[in-house]
Design a protein around this motif. Structure first.
Motif, short mmCIF file in Angstrom:
data_model
loop_
_atom_site.label_atom_id
_atom_site.label_comp_id
_atom_site.label_asym_id
_atom_site.label_seq_id
_atom_site.Cartn_x
_atom_site.Cartn_y
_atom_site.Cartn_z
N GLY A 33 -14.87 -41.05 -7.93
CA GLY A 33 -16.16 -41.76 -7.84
C GLY A 33 -17.02 -41.22 -6.71
O GLY A 33 -18.25 -41.24 -6.79
N VAL A 37 -20.26 -40.34 -8.53
CA VAL A 37 -21.30 -41.34 -8.20
C VAL A 37 -21.89 -41.08 -6.81
O VAL A 37 -23.11 -40.99 -6.64
CB VAL A 37 -20.72 -42.78 -8.26
N SER A 155 -15.98 -30.22 3.50
CA SER A 155 -16.72 -31.34 2.88
C SER A 155 -17.80 -30.82 1.91
O SER A 155 -18.21 -31.52 0.99
CB SER A 155 -17.34 -32.23 3.95
N GLY A 156 -18.25 -29.57 2.11
CA GLY A 156 -19.26 -29.02 1.20
C GLY A 156 -18.67 -28.54 -0.12
O GLY A 156 -19.41 -28.28 -1.08
N LYS A 206 -24.42 -34.11 7.36
CA LYS A 206 -25.26 -35.30 7.58
C LYS A 206 -26.59 -34.90 8.23
O LYS A 206 -27.65 -35.44 7.89
CB LYS A 206 -24.50 -36.31 8.47
N SER A 208 -28.08 -32.06 7.82
CA SER A 208 -28.91 -31.37 6.83
C SER A 208 -29.64 -32.38 5.93
O SER A 208 -30.78 -32.15 5.52
CB SER A 208 -28.08 -30.39 6.00
N TYR A 212 -33.68 -32.58 5.76
CA TYR A 212 -34.36 -32.50 4.46
C TYR A 212 -35.41 -33.61 4.37
O TYR A 212 -36.56 -33.37 3.99
CB TYR A 212 -33.28 -32.62 3.37
N LYS A 249 -32.11 -39.81 -2.95
CA LYS A 249 -32.42 -40.25 -1.58
C LYS A 249 -33.83 -39.79 -1.18
O LYS A 249 -34.58 -40.53 -0.54
CB LYS A 249 -31.41 -39.64 -0.59
N ASN A 283 -24.63 -26.94 -7.20
CA ASN A 283 -25.75 -26.39 -6.44
C ASN A 283 -26.00 -24.94 -6.85
O ASN A 283 -25.07 -24.13 -6.94
CB ASN A 283 -25.44 -26.46 -4.94
N1 COA Z 1 -17.23 -44.16 -5.16
C1 COA Z 1 -18.57 -44.04 -5.07
N2 COA Z 1 -19.21 -43.54 -3.98
C2 COA Z 1 -18.45 -43.09 -2.96
C3 COA Z 1 -17.03 -43.19 -2.99
C4 COA Z 1 -16.41 -43.74 -4.15
N3 COA Z 1 -15.08 -43.84 -4.26
N4 COA Z 1 -16.56 -42.68 -1.83
C5 COA Z 1 -17.65 -42.28 -1.09
N5 COA Z 1 -18.77 -42.55 -1.78
C6 COA Z 1 -20.17 -42.24 -1.38
C7 COA Z 1 -20.48 -42.51 0.07
O1 COA Z 1 -20.80 -43.89 0.28
C8 COA Z 1 -21.66 -41.61 0.29
O2 COA Z 1 -22.82 -42.18 -0.27
P1 COA Z 1 -24.16 -42.36 0.62
O3 COA Z 1 -24.52 -40.98 1.12
O4 COA Z 1 -25.16 -42.88 -0.36
O5 COA Z 1 -23.82 -43.27 1.72
C9 COA Z 1 -21.33 -40.39 -0.58
O6 COA Z 1 -20.34 -40.83 -1.51
C10 COA Z 1 -20.75 -39.21 0.19
O7 COA Z 1 -19.70 -39.68 1.01
P2 COA Z 1 -19.54 -39.14 2.48
O8 COA Z 1 -18.42 -39.87 3.12
O9 COA Z 1 -20.84 -39.15 3.19
O10 COA Z 1 -19.08 -37.64 2.13
P3 COA Z 1 -18.82 -36.41 3.05
O11 COA Z 1 -18.65 -36.76 4.48
O12 COA Z 1 -17.69 -35.68 2.41
O13 COA Z 1 -20.16 -35.53 2.95
C11 COA Z 1 -21.96 -34.28 2.02
C12 COA Z 1 -21.00 -35.45 1.82
C13 COA Z 1 -22.98 -34.30 0.91
C14 COA Z 1 -22.67 -34.42 3.38
C15 COA Z 1 -21.13 -32.96 1.98
O14 COA Z 1 -20.61 -32.80 0.69
C16 COA Z 1 -21.94 -31.74 2.35
O15 COA Z 1 -22.06 -31.39 3.52
N6 COA Z 1 -22.51 -31.07 1.33
C17 COA Z 1 -23.41 -29.96 1.54
C18 COA Z 1 -24.75 -30.50 2.03
C19 COA Z 1 -25.86 -29.56 1.76
O16 COA Z 1 -25.91 -28.93 0.74
N7 COA Z 1 -26.79 -29.49 2.70
C20 COA Z 1 -27.94 -28.67 2.50
C21 COA Z 1 -29.08 -29.60 2.25
S1 COA Z 1 -30.37 -28.73 1.56
#
Ligand code: COA
Length: 397
Positions: A33, A37, A155-156, A206, A208, A212, A249, A283
């Protein structure tokens, strides 16, 4: 009088393998999820060993050239090819020159590569519009192709992916006329970048996201200050999509900045169709906003003819731009909706071990002679390296 200029044709290609993010979630011990999601991604395209930005870019551009050849009997009207990417295959030579050769384009053509993270395809679009506005006989082919790669177990990682788009910029465009007012924003920050010695990107996730959104506000403010239309005059929105939840967002933020009175369903209706293809490719960096445009045109049930689209293009580092375009009457007859659906549906599903082996293979590249295994089911392949020269070929498919 300045001619009407914009996007006349738009085509898509992606890699020929797919990893369902449920597979990655299982490996990582994460609830799926979070991916499906939380970040809004269901799959990622994974390039075969013999696929890269050139093979994907050529696959997209070939569709545009085929249509042009049918109409004009030649593609020699294209005198500029701009290749936008941050997954460059050479520090000197443009990836576009390989595509130019693979597609048998005329030699009276300027070919160049552009880079500024995920923003460069929009720079290419704006430069192309300038060339066409100066001489409406000009046709400019823009190719945007990228392979998003992060370190394994980072995490990415779930936000990786691969895709390409190609679009033809002309006078009297048949698909989307691009309007002249734009808003710009540049800020020297380290939110996402890839040093020369790494094959995977570094990201402060976070930060980034916050950068954005701040950049969106800056670009929107300048767009309005320069005479851009109000929020209520824009029907649909198309955002850069590092993962589709980012667009959700961003749109929520823009609605708040603009002070628009829209509930959640109303906000989603303005962007939902633009998210569908990116959700499945993952992406594609600079291509992603134009994959989003194609997705919007193909999947929005409303007739978008005459409707205005707002575009927000963001490239980390960072440079961004807000601009608008108006969808042209008859646009639906130019779409390749079934072929694009097939490009996604026909990808070969792979498991975690195969994904990991391919990821590690890129890092193992030595610079020696190498014949790449024939794997892709697409029309072009990267055949390998000999004497330090990259070799490409048609597959006959
Ligand atoms: N069911 C549903 N949603 C869930 C969940 C579950 N079981 N577990 C977590 N989530 C949600 C979180 O609440 C969060 O939502 P929110 O952002 O609306 O609060 C989302 O999933 C991501 O969780 P998070 O704990 O923030 O994930 P993360 O620390 O692993 O980081 C990114 C997520 C996107 C920051 C990470 O994947 C990343 O760095 N990606 C690359 C970013 C990028 O491309 N930057 C360039 C921008 S142009």
């Amino acid at each position: 009088m300045t001619p009407r200029v914009g996007i006349h044709d738009l085509a898509f290609a992606t890699a020929h393998q797919v990893l369902d993010l449920a597979v990655l979630a299982e490996h990582s011990g994460v609830d799926v999820g979070k991916y499906y999601v939380g970040i809004g991604q269901s799959e990622m395209s994974v390039p075969c060993a013999d696929e890269d930005i050139v093979t994907m870019g050529a696959g997209a551009a070939a569709q545009i050239l085929d249509r042009l050849r049918e109409r004009d009997g030649t593609t020699d009207g294209i005198r500029t090819l701009l290749f936008a990417t941050e997954s460059g295959i050479d520090q000197s030579k443009s990836a576009g020159v390989f595509v130019h050769s693979l597609l048998g384009m005329g030699e009276n053509c300027r070919v160049v590569e552009l880079k500024q993270a995920c923003y460069s395809a929009t720079a290419a679009l704006q430069f192309a519009l300038g060339i066409v506005a100066r001489d409406p006989r000009e046709q400019v082919l823009v190719i945007a192709a990228d392979i998003a790669r992060y370190a394994l177990d980072s995490s990415g990682e779930p936000t990786q992916g691969a895709a390409a788009v190609a679009f033809l910029v002309t006078a009297d465009p048949a698909l989307v006329e691009i309007e002249p007012v734009t808003g710009l924003h540049t800020d020297d920050i380290a939110d996402f970048w890839r040093p020369n010695y790494l094959s995977t990107a570094l990201v402060d996730g976070k930060y980034s996201l916050a950068a954005y959104l701040r950049s969106l506000e800056g670009a929107w403010d300048e767009y309005r200050a320069r005479g851009g239309v109000g929020f209520e005059k824009i029907d649909r929105f198309c955002y850069h999509q590092p993962f589709t939840k980012m667009a959700v967002k961003a749109h929520d933020r823009l609605v708040a900045i603009a002070g628009a009175d829209l509930d959640k369903a109303g906000r989603l209706a303005q962007i939902e169709a633009s998210l569908r293809m990116n959700r499945r490719t993952g992406n594609s960096y600079t291509a992603s906003i134009y994959v989003g445009l194609l997705s919007l045109l193909e999947h929005d049930e409303a007739d978008l003819a005459g409707r205005r689209i707002g575009f927000f293009s963001y490239g980390s580092g960072s440079v961004s731009e807000f601009f608008t375009g108006v969808v042209q009457p008859g646009y639906r007859s130019l779409l390749r909706t079934e072929a694009d659906a097939r490009a996604l549906a026909d990808r070969t599903p792979i498991g975690y071990d195969r994904y990991r082996a391919l990821h590690e293979r890129v890092d193992a590249t030595t610079g020696g002679d190498d014949r790449t295994p024939a794997e892709t089911t697409g029309p072009f392949r990267f055949a390998g390296v000999s004497d330090h020269v990259r070799r490409y070929e048609r597959t006959g498919r």
